[in-house]
Scaffold this motif. Structure first.
Motif, PDB file in Angstrom:
ATOM      1  N   ILE A   1       3.072   6.597  -7.706  1.00  0.00           N
ATOM      2  CA  ILE A   1       2.416   6.314  -6.687  1.00  0.00           C
ATOM      3  C   ILE A   1       3.579   6.432  -5.316  1.00  0.00           C
ATOM      4  O   ILE A   1       4.740   6.218  -5.463  1.00  0.00           O
ATOM      5  N   ARG A   2       3.165   7.483  -4.531  1.00  0.00           N
ATOM      6  CA  ARG A   2       3.786   7.874  -3.257  1.00  0.00           C
ATOM      7  C   ARG A   2       3.463   6.926  -2.149  1.00  0.00           C
ATOM      8  O   ARG A   2       2.385   6.364  -2.228  1.00  0.00           O
ATOM      9  N   GLU A   3       4.321   7.098  -1.175  1.00  0.00           N
ATOM     10  CA  GLU A   3       4.030   6.549   0.101  1.00  0.00           C
ATOM     11  C   GLU A   3       2.817   6.946   0.767  1.00  0.00           C
ATOM     12  O   GLU A   3       1.996   6.144   1.183  1.00  0.00           O
ATOM     13  N   ASP A   4       2.701   8.350   0.673  1.00  0.00           N
ATOM     14  CA  ASP A   4       1.536   8.638   1.210  1.00  0.00           C
ATOM     15  C   ASP A   4       0.045   8.200   0.317  1.00  0.00           C
ATOM     16  O   ASP A   4      -1.092   8.020   1.177  1.00  0.00           O
ATOM     17  N   ASP A   5       0.176   7.897  -0.758  1.00  0.00           N
ATOM     18  CA  ASP A   5      -0.986   7.375  -1.558  1.00  0.00           C
ATOM     19  C   ASP A   5      -1.217   6.109  -0.833  1.00  0.00           C
ATOM     20  O   ASP A   5      -2.355   5.714  -1.157  1.00  0.00           O
ATOM     21  N   LEU A   6      -0.105   5.239  -0.745  1.00  0.00           N
ATOM     22  CA  LEU A   6      -0.461   3.917  -0.151  1.00  0.00           C
ATOM     23  C   LEU A   6      -1.024   3.870   1.323  1.00  0.00           C
ATOM     24  O   LEU A   6      -1.758   2.974   1.748  1.00  0.00           O
ATOM     25  N   ILE A   7      -0.585   4.836   1.916  1.00  0.00           N
ATOM     26  CA  ILE A   7      -1.052   5.054   3.242  1.00  0.00           C
ATOM     27  C   ILE A   7      -2.788   5.301   3.025  1.00  0.00           C
ATOM     28  O   ILE A   7      -3.440   4.727   3.795  1.00  0.00           O
TER      29      ILE A   7
END
Length: 224
Positions: A164-170
């Motif tokens: 999971i990437r930072e963009d996914d969390l956003i």
């Protein structure tokens, strides 16, 4: 022309099945002739597991969800899970992935897409991000269902998304906030995410913790 296909060796027919990109094509091939049908019966598991990733949007996320569902089922009834043969397990896997996919893509097409098409510019935060299109939203809905299932297990720690990437969390933060405001509660319950979206603190703690881990990992990579 059909007679040429019926004389193909079984291993070539199997390759034809494996090149299918959806189960409608698999079904059509299986009904082509008796030899095609026999190959399908003999190699149904192999064919299904080969075609499934091509037939499902965001298959990686879909697979994470279905494996967690299997864990829940095994925890609730371990004896039943042990009695199933490999073929039965594959059938359950395929059926569950397809059911989840229909639920999520149906939710997107019935509830999200009309609002995306009819919304005013910048009405919601996610509309201001052009990259958050169909694939990203469907991927996020899978993440939400996984987290909702984990939350339902007595609020236990959610499973780790290894990539999971930072963009996914956003995206998770934005889509969950938007669904709380824009989606009717009964539709959220039908999708299985209403309780998670209502309990904001648990979801926010997950987002904060994962962001902290990602930032710490990035800092370590820079130091090295």
């Amino acid at each position: 022309m059909l007679s040429h296909f019926t004389h193909l060796p079984p291993e070539v027919i199997l390759r034809l099945f494996q090149h299918a990109t959806d189960f409608a094509t698999v079904n059509a091939l299986a009904r082509t002739s008796s030899i095609f049908h026999c190959v399908w019966l003999m190699h149904a598991n192999t064919i299904a597991l080969t075609v499934l990733p091509k037939a499902i949007e965001c298959y990686h996320e879909a697979h994470i969800l279905v494996k967690l569902q299997e864990q829940v089922e095994e925890a609730e009834n371990p004896a039943a899970a042990r009695r199933k043969s490999h073929r039965e397990l594959v059938i359950v896997l395929v059926r569950r992935v397809l059911i989840n996919s229909r639920a999520i893509t149906g939710f997107y097409e019935r509830d999200i897409l009309p609002l995306l098409e009819n919304s005013r510019p910048n009405e919601y935060d996610i509309y201001a991000r052009p990259l958050l299109g169909r694939t990203r939203i469907i991927k996020t809905l899978y993440h939400l269902k996984v987290l909702a299932l984990a939350y339902g297990l007595n609020g236990s720690s959610p499973p780790v998304f290894p990539d999971i990437r930072e963009d996914d969390l956003i995206n998770l933060s934005e889509v969950s906030s938007w669904l709380r405001r824009a989606s009717p509660a009964e539709r959220r319950r039908e999708l299985g995410v209403d309780e998670l979206l209502t309990e904001r603190r648990w979801l926010q703690n997950f987002l904060d913790n994962r962001l902290a881990i990602i930032h710490a990992s990035n800092c370590m990579q820079k130091d090295n």
